[in-house]
Design an enzyme around this catalytic site. Structure first.
Site, PDB file in Angstrom:
ATOM      1  N   ASP A   1       0.822  -1.204   0.000  1.00 34.26           N
ATOM      2  CA  ASP A   1       0.000   0.000   0.000  1.00 34.26           C
ATOM      3  C   ASP A   1       0.859   1.258   0.000  1.00 34.26           C
ATOM      4  O   ASP A   1       0.628   2.190  -0.772  1.00 34.26           O
ATOM      5  CB  ASP A   1      -0.904  -0.020   1.237  1.00 34.26           C
ATOM      6  CG  ASP A   1      -2.293   0.519   0.939  1.00 34.26           C
ATOM      7  OD1 ASP A   1      -2.622   0.683  -0.235  1.00 34.26           O
ATOM      8  OD2 ASP A   1      -3.042   0.764   1.892  1.00 34.26           O
TER       9      ASP A   1
ATOM     10  N   ASP B   1      -9.510  -1.641   2.179  1.00 37.56           N
ATOM     11  CA  ASP B   1      -9.264  -1.111   3.510  1.00 37.56           C
ATOM     12  C   ASP B   1     -10.331  -1.549   4.507  1.00 37.56           C
ATOM     13  O   ASP B   1     -10.224  -1.248   5.696  1.00 37.56           O
ATOM     14  CB  ASP B   1      -9.212   0.429   3.466  1.00 37.56           C
ATOM     15  CG  ASP B   1      -7.996   0.918   2.707  1.00 37.56           C
ATOM     16  OD1 ASP B   1      -7.019   0.161   2.623  1.00 37.56           O
ATOM     17  OD2 ASP B   1      -8.019   2.038   2.183  1.00 37.56           O
TER      18      ASP B   1
END
Length: 382
Positions: free
Chosen positions: A233, A279
């Site tokens: 990420d 997420d």
């Protein structure tokens, strides 16, 4: 493992800040509108994690009752949880990176319009099935017992005689058909209008199904998965513009959105704050694992589940705060991973259960019934 496109979901998340900043160049959101948008995103993120974790416990119990066999515990393999091993967890960031970069090249080479058309049809089918599965338990309670609920089976085989092989064996009933019809209505609405509410309905269904049906086999595997996606990420958000480019071009319900100008324009609002499903699902499957660990302790408490759930709220709030403070896109897993792993570990240290938490293994529990069943055979042999 999961389908290739959902593997890139964690990355689609992190263009959130950039999308918001691009939107605010034309529209300046009011404090009320911003608070409403981000508050709504937080609430929507919590719903699939909470209910998906609860449903994952039911899935796990059904699997155990079926002696570890999916077909004996579930009517269809699509309803069975898929266990993520440490090897899967280690490969997942690599697969996600390849998928993300592949999409980036596709959008650079081919027409964005045609790619999104194919993706819309693909996610229409997936969305209808995911929403139908999500609705099924609630619809089963709504229908009266007198409802004529007929059973059906869709069977597709290959070959004949002893060599006959099942390709598709799907069992369903009238209630499932009703759920499928209602889900198809939402799917057609999304396909034709791409309305943000239809997008969110599908997004919530995807997230809940992911948390419910993707099971980590132990806490160590969860740490490997979250640690790998933490690096992934950060790299794709801060190191390149690949994620931002894909997220801008990608039209699919892989993110939750909420308009910041809802108070001014109502349901026709168009300036969105966004949160990617990655997420939600990635921390969510770890939180669901901790709930199943709580259940295995048989202490009638949910300490680890609630501590990780509160940690997720803290991490998501910190992401939003940093994004608005520095006016730059933020990789949400940068904040969510340390919070969701760190909080439960601290709790386990305080309670003296850290070793027990890391020794918890779901796959070993599934093997126990088989070991017991083999004892009578040994006695017979003697």
């Amino acid at each position: 493992m999961a389908e290739p496109v959902p593997a890139a979901v964690p990355n689609a998340t992190d263009s959130n800040g950039t999308e918001v900043l691009n939107a605010t160049a034309k529209f300046v959101a009011t404090p009320e509108g911003t608070a409403l948008a981000y508050g709504s995103l937080v609430v929507m993120a919590l719903l699939p994690i909470f209910f998906g974790a609860l449903r994952s416990v039911t899935c796990s119990k059904s699997k155990e009752l079926g002696d570890g066999g999916y077909d004996s515990g579930f009517r269809n393999s699509a309803d069975a949880p898929e266990t993520i091993t440490s090897r899967d967890a280690a490969r997942f960031p690599i697969i996600a990176s390849c998928t993300l970069f592949g999409l980036y090249l596709f959008f650079k080479v081919f027409s964005q319009e045609y790619i999104n058309l194919l993706l819309s049809v693909y996610f229409f089918v997936l969305g209808v099935l995911a929403l139908s599965h999500t609705m099924s338990p609630a619809m089963a309670r709504i229908f009266p017992e007198s409802f004529p609920n007929k059973q059906y089976q869709l069977l597709f085989t290959q070959g004949s005689g002893e060599s006959k092989e099942e390709i598709v064996n799907y069992e369903f009933d009238t209630k499932n058909l009703v759920c499928l019809v209602l889900s198809s209505v939402v799917g057609v609405w999304y396909l034709l209008k791409k309305h943000w509410i239809a997008n969110n309905v599908f997004g919530l269904a995807f997230a809940l199904n992911g948390v419910e049906l993707l099971h980590l086999n132990n806490v160590s595997t969860g740490c490997i998965l979250l640690g790998g996606l933490f690096i992934y990420d950060v790299f794709w958000v801060f190191g390149t513009n690949v994620m931002v480019t894909v997220a801008k071009s990608f039209e699919a319900p892989i993110k939750l959105v909420f308009p910041q100008d809802l108070l001014e324009k109502g349901l026709e609002a168009s300036n969105f704050a966004m949160l990617g499903l990655g997420d939600i699902v990635i921390p969510g499957i770890f939180i669901a694992l901790l709930l199943r660990f709580d259940v295995s302790l048989k202490k009638n408490s949910r300490t680890y589940f609630y501590s990780s759930f509160l940690a997720y709220i803290f991490g998501l709030g910190l992401t939003i705060f940093v994004m608005h403070t520095f006016k730059h896109a933020q990789p949400a897993l940068l904040y969510l991973v340390p919070a969701c792993v760190g909080f439960p570990v601290v709790v386990a240290l305080c309670k003296g259960e850290l070793t027990e938490m890391f020794r918890y293994e779901e796959s070993s529990e599934e093997a126990e019934p088989k070991e017991e069943s083999s004892e009578p055979e040994k006695k017979k042999d003697q």
